[in-house]
Design an enzyme around this catalytic site. Structure first.
Site, short mmCIF file in Angstrom:
data_model
loop_
_atom_site.label_atom_id
_atom_site.label_comp_id
_atom_site.label_asym_id
_atom_site.label_seq_id
_atom_site.Cartn_x
_atom_site.Cartn_y
_atom_site.Cartn_z
N ASP A 143 0.83 -1.22 0.00
CA ASP A 143 0.00 0.00 0.00
C ASP A 143 0.86 1.27 0.00
O ASP A 143 0.36 2.36 0.23
CB ASP A 143 -0.96 0.00 1.20
CG ASP A 143 -0.23 -0.01 2.55
OD1 ASP A 143 1.03 -0.04 2.57
OD2 ASP A 143 -0.91 0.03 3.59
N HIS A 145 3.38 1.95 2.07
CA HIS A 145 3.93 2.37 3.36
C HIS A 145 5.45 2.17 3.41
O HIS A 145 5.99 1.29 2.74
CB HIS A 145 3.24 1.67 4.55
CG HIS A 145 3.55 0.23 4.74
ND1 HIS A 145 2.58 -0.74 4.86
CD2 HIS A 145 4.73 -0.43 4.87
CE1 HIS A 145 3.14 -1.91 5.05
NE2 HIS A 145 4.46 -1.77 5.06
#
Ligand code: F6R
Length: 249
Positions: A143, A145
């Protein structure tokens, strides 16, 4: 644009990456290494071990600061990031355990540390007091991160307590017997502003499930929607990819 290299094998990637780390600490034997856990840096740590073994570099006087740690695992838990660094880096090199720092939720209750937020703030100060990170190893989540800075995290954030995103809990369940309910829901993580202060950064991404995040990091707008995109503003970052992770570039 952020410089990146696509490697044919994880071994070749790790050799290049480890050579770069070794060069930094040959020049500065008492420097500071920023460590990451997860699968991405594992082979790099093994190669670093071999480089130490043959005397190409020594980490004896190097200090390390881990990016993040789960909240809620007992001391010594096999999936704690402290344990990971002990087993996958300290055990393979001449790094001194006493020089290895990992955010520590168990400090709460110590003098001056009443809350997890205090423990996080103290960690940020410890990095500064050590002179800052000379080389930071990073992985990236599917995602986008970095460390546990999930989408939506302010780009100037400091070390803080955070909730894991559902996607990250699903991704990390493989380390907890495939059971998402066993994955801690909170962590202490270096912030994006903290990570950006490292003097040099190397980021590793392997596998097709990272391809979109890698594309957004390199070509997307700099935005909390893809936390890793903040690295576009860093003057000394290099991205190490396999063909799967580079698929959309
Ligand atoms: C690890 C960390 C995480 C991982 C990321 C990728 O300390 O902070 O951001 O780097 O989740 O994990 P792997 O390498 O397992 O794909």
């Amino acid at each position: 644009m952020m410089p990146y290299t696509v490697y044919e094998s994880p071994e070749e990637l790790a050799r290049d990456f480890a050579a770069c780390v070794a060069a930094v600490f040959r020049d500065k034997p008492n420097g500071v290494l920023g460590t990451a856990t997860g699968s991405s840096p594992l082979e790099v740590y093994r190669v670093l071990g071999r480089l130490v073994e043959i005397g190409a570099v020594s980490l004896k006087n190097v200090r390390t600061f881990q990016l993040d740690e789960y909240v809620g695992l007992p001391v010594g838990h096999e999936q704690s990031y402290r344990t990971f660094i002990e087993e996958n880096l300290v055990a393979l090199t001449d790094l001194n355990s006493a020089n290895v720092a990992v955010p520590n939720p168990h400090l709460v209750g110590d003098p001056g540390i009443a809350t997890l937020d205090d423990a996080a703030a103290a960690y940020d100060l410890d990095i500064k007091a050590a002179g800052g990170v000379d080389f930071q190893i990073l992985g990236i989540g599917s995602d986008g991160h970095i460390a546990f800075n999930e989408p939506g995290t302010p780009l100037d954030s400091r070390t803080h307590v955070a909730d894991l995103a559902p996607q990250t809990i699903a991704d990390n369940a493989r380390f907890f017997g495939g059971d998402q309910s066993q994955v801690p829901t909170q962590c202490i993580t270096q912030g994006l502003g903290t990570i950006m202060e490292a003097r040099a950064i190397g980021l590793i991404a392997m596998g097709e499930n990272k391809a979109q995040a890698v594309y957004d990091m390199i070509h997307g707008p700099v935005s909390p929607d893809c936390p890793a995109s903040v690295l576009q503003n860093h003057p000394d970052v290099r991205v190490y990819l396999d063909a799967g992770a580079a698929k959309l570039l």
